[in-house]
Design a protein around this motif. Structure first.
Motif, PDB file in Angstrom:
ATOM      1  N   VAL A   9       0.864  -1.184   0.000  1.00 27.39           N
ATOM      2  CA  VAL A   9       0.000   0.000   0.000  1.00 27.39           C
ATOM      3  C   VAL A   9       0.901   1.235   0.000  1.00 27.39           C
ATOM      4  CG1 VAL A   9      -1.822   1.248   1.231  1.00 27.39           C
ATOM      5  CG2 VAL A   9      -1.741  -1.262   1.335  1.00 27.39           C
ATOM      6  N   TYR A  10       0.579   2.186  -0.871  1.00 29.04           N
ATOM      7  CA  TYR A  10       1.386   3.395  -0.971  1.00 29.04           C
ATOM      8  C   TYR A  10       0.497   4.557  -1.392  1.00 29.04           C
ATOM      9  CZ  TYR A  10       1.264   1.132  -5.502  1.00 29.04           C
ATOM     10  OH  TYR A  10       0.828   0.467  -6.623  1.00 29.04           O
ATOM     11  N   LEU A  11       0.944   5.765  -1.080  1.00 28.10           N
ATOM     12  CA  LEU A  11       0.181   6.957  -1.435  1.00 28.10           C
ATOM     13  C   LEU A  11       0.150   7.142  -2.944  1.00 28.10           C
ATOM     14  CD1 LEU A  11       1.420   9.425   1.309  1.00 28.10           C
ATOM     15  CD2 LEU A  11      -0.854   8.429   1.126  1.00 28.10           C
ATOM     16  N   LYS A  12      -0.960   7.620  -3.446  1.00 29.59           N
ATOM     17  CA  LYS A  12      -1.086   7.885  -4.875  1.00 29.59           C
ATOM     18  C   LYS A  12      -0.176   9.045  -5.267  1.00 29.59           C
ATOM     19  CE  LYS A  12      -5.810   6.240  -5.462  1.00 29.59           C
ATOM     20  NZ  LYS A  12      -7.188   6.587  -5.837  1.00 29.59           N
ATOM     21  N   PRO A  13       0.263   9.069  -6.529  1.00 25.43           N
ATOM     22  CA  PRO A  13       1.060  10.212  -6.995  1.00 25.43           C
ATOM     23  C   PRO A  13       0.288  11.513  -6.789  1.00 25.43           C
ATOM     24  CG  PRO A  13       1.059   8.451  -8.622  1.00 25.43           C
ATOM     25  CD  PRO A  13       0.056   8.070  -7.567  1.00 25.43           C
ATOM     26  N   GLY A  14       0.978  12.536  -6.377  1.00 23.37           N
ATOM     27  CA  GLY A  14       0.344  13.824  -6.140  1.00 23.37           C
ATOM     28  C   GLY A  14      -0.104  14.039  -4.708  1.00 23.37           C
ATOM     29  N   VAL A  15      -0.161  12.959  -3.912  1.00 23.56           N
ATOM     30  CA  VAL A  15      -0.515  13.087  -2.499  1.00 23.56           C
ATOM     31  C   VAL A  15       0.778  13.322  -1.729  1.00 23.56           C
ATOM     32  CG1 VAL A  15      -1.490  11.934  -0.478  1.00 23.56           C
ATOM     33  CG2 VAL A  15      -2.515  11.575  -2.732  1.00 23.56           C
ATOM     34  N   LEU A  16       0.819  14.361  -0.925  1.00 24.77           N
ATOM     35  CA  LEU A  16       2.015  14.707  -0.163  1.00 24.77           C
ATOM     36  C   LEU A  16       2.394  13.564   0.776  1.00 24.77           C
ATOM     37  CD1 LEU A  16       4.161  16.773   0.649  1.00 24.77           C
ATOM     38  CD2 LEU A  16       2.536  17.652   2.332  1.00 24.77           C
ATOM     39  N   ASP A  17       3.615  13.085   0.645  1.00 22.38           N
ATOM     40  CA  ASP A  17       4.139  12.013   1.489  1.00 22.38           C
ATOM     41  C   ASP A  17       5.120  12.626   2.481  1.00 22.38           C
ATOM     42  OD1 ASP A  17       5.302   9.797   2.650  1.00 22.38           O
ATOM     43  OD2 ASP A  17       5.598   8.724   0.770  1.00 22.38           O
ATOM     44  N   VAL A  18       4.627  13.022   3.636  1.00 22.65           N
ATOM     45  CA  VAL A  18       5.444  13.686   4.646  1.00 22.65           C
ATOM     46  C   VAL A  18       6.540  12.762   5.148  1.00 22.65           C
ATOM     47  CG1 VAL A  18       5.391  14.800   6.913  1.00 22.65           C
ATOM     48  CG2 VAL A  18       3.536  15.178   5.306  1.00 22.65           C
ATOM     49  N   GLN A  19       6.218  11.494   5.372  1.00 28.56           N
ATOM     50  CA  GLN A  19       7.237  10.540   5.835  1.00 28.56           C
ATOM     51  C   GLN A  19       8.314  10.348   4.770  1.00 28.56           C
ATOM     52  OE1 GLN A  19       4.532   7.248   6.880  1.00 28.56           O
ATOM     53  NE2 GLN A  19       5.597   7.231   8.853  1.00 28.56           N
TER      54      GLN A  19
END
Length: 80
Positions: A9-19
Motif C-alpha cells: 500500500v502506498y500513497l497515490k502520486p500527487g498526495v504529499l508524502d510527509v514521511q
C-alpha cells in the motif's frame, strides 16, 4: 497449505508524502544527496485459506474495505 498474500500500500502520486520527504531529507543529511522522490508505504503479509474460491478477488475486497484508503492510496497484491 495456505496461499501467501502480500499487499503493498502506498500513497497515490500527487498526495504529499510527509514521511517520504523526511526520509529523503535525512538521507541527504547523512551524505546521500542523490536520493529523490522518496515514498514510504506499508506491506501487509498474511496467509489465506486454500478453500477461498477467488483469492485475488477476495484480497481486493479486503483492500477496498480495510487495508487501503483508496481515496489517497493505491495497492498492489502478490499471491504465492
Amino acid at each position: 497449505m495456505a496461499t501467501k498474500v502480500k499487499v503493498h500500500v502506498y500513497l497515490k502520486p500527487g498526495v504529499l508524502d510527509v514521511q517520504g520527504k523526511a526520509v529523503e531529507n535525512a538521507l541527504h543529511g547523512l551524505g546521500w544527496p542523490g536520493v529523490a522522490n522518496a515514498r514510504v508505504g506499508k506491506m501487509i503479509e498474511f496467509d489465506l485459506a486454500d478453500d477461498v474460491a477467488e483469492p485475488e478477488a477476495e484480497v481486493k475486497r479486503m483492500c477496498e474495505t480495510l487495508l487501503a484508503n483508496t481515496v489517497i492510496e493505491s495497492y498492489r497484491i502478490e499471491l504465492a
